[in-house]
Design a protein around this motif. Sequence first.
Motif, PDB file in Angstrom:
ATOM      1  N   GLU A   1      22.713 -95.234  -9.843  1.00 41.35           N
ATOM      2  CA  GLU A   1      22.148 -94.176 -10.681  1.00 41.35           C
ATOM      3  C   GLU A   1      23.212 -93.132 -11.026  1.00 41.35           C
TER       4      GLU A   1
ATOM      5  N   HIS B   1       9.439 -88.690  -5.693  1.00 45.03           N
ATOM      6  CA  HIS B   1      10.684 -87.948  -5.900  1.00 45.03           C
ATOM      7  C   HIS B   1      11.745 -88.899  -6.426  1.00 45.03           C
ATOM      8  N   ARG B   2      12.545 -88.392  -7.354  1.00 38.99           N
ATOM      9  CA  ARG B   2      13.637 -89.208  -7.873  1.00 38.99           C
ATOM     10  C   ARG B   2      14.683 -89.359  -6.777  1.00 38.99           C
ATOM     11  N   ARG B   3      15.161 -90.584  -6.636  1.00 38.10           N
ATOM     12  CA  ARG B   3      16.201 -90.872  -5.661  1.00 38.10           C
ATOM     13  C   ARG B   3      17.433 -91.372  -6.413  1.00 38.10           C
ATOM     14  N   PHE B   4      18.598 -90.943  -5.970  1.00 27.98           N
ATOM     15  CA  PHE B   4      19.849 -91.339  -6.601  1.00 27.98           C
ATOM     16  C   PHE B   4      20.712 -92.089  -5.608  1.00 27.98           C
ATOM     17  N   GLY B   5      21.140 -93.255  -6.032  1.00 24.33           N
ATOM     18  CA  GLY B   5      22.091 -94.029  -5.264  1.00 24.33           C
ATOM     19  C   GLY B   5      23.350 -94.186  -6.101  1.00 24.33           C
TER      20      GLY B   5
ATOM     21  N   ARG C   1      12.285 -94.091  -8.274  1.00 23.86           N
ATOM     22  CA  ARG C   1      11.560 -93.033  -7.567  1.00 23.86           C
ATOM     23  C   ARG C   1      11.213 -93.515  -6.170  1.00 23.86           C
ATOM     24  N   SER C   2      11.107 -92.575  -5.241  1.00 19.38           N
ATOM     25  CA  SER C   2      10.707 -92.916  -3.871  1.00 19.38           C
ATOM     26  C   SER C   2       9.184 -92.989  -3.805  1.00 19.38           C
TER      27      SER C   2
ATOM     28  N   GLU D   1      21.443 -82.895  -4.552  1.00 17.97           N
ATOM     29  CA  GLU D   1      22.723 -83.463  -4.116  1.00 17.97           C
ATOM     30  C   GLU D   1      23.366 -84.273  -5.243  1.00 17.97           C
TER      31      GLU D   1
ATOM     32  N   MET E   1      19.861 -90.227  -2.346  1.00 22.60           N
ATOM     33  CA  MET E   1      19.975 -88.787  -2.250  1.00 22.60           C
ATOM     34  C   MET E   1      19.008 -88.149  -3.239  1.00 22.60           C
ATOM     35  N   ARG E   2      18.696 -86.928  -2.994  1.00 17.37           N
ATOM     36  CA  ARG E   2      17.764 -86.211  -3.849  1.00 17.37           C
ATOM     37  C   ARG E   2      18.496 -85.583  -5.035  1.00 17.37           C
TER      38      ARG E   2
END
Length: 111
Positions: A42, A35-39, A30-31, A5, A1-2
Motif C-alpha cells: 500500500e 480501519h485502513r491498514r497500510f503494509g 481494511r482491518s 504512521e 500500520m495505521r
Amino acid sequence: MRITEAARRLGMSPRMLRYREALGLLPPVRSHGAHRRFGPEELSAVAQGVELEKRFDISPAELAFALRVLSEPAVAQAVRDLGLRIGRLQAPRRALDFEKEKALRLLQGRS
C-alpha cells in the motif's frame, strides 16, 4: 500500520491519505474494525502515485480521472470525442482511407 504512521512515512498528512482514498488512489485494504491498514504494498502504491503526479505535474484528482478513463470505456470514448472536437487528437486513419489516398496519388501521376 495505521494511517497516522503511514502518512508520516510517506511525508504527508493523514488528511491527504484520506483524500487519496476518496479519489480511489489507494488499494482497498481494511482491518476487521474497518480501519485502513497500510503494509509495504500500500505504501509503495501511494508513493508511485505521488511520483507520477510530480513527474507529470498533475494533481491527485487528475491522476484519479486518468485511471477512470483507462478503466471505463464510456468515459474514454467521451474524452476521445472531446479531444477530436477541440483538435487535441487526430482521428485514426482507416485502411480504406489510406487505399483511397494511394489510388488518388496514382491517378494524379498519370495526368
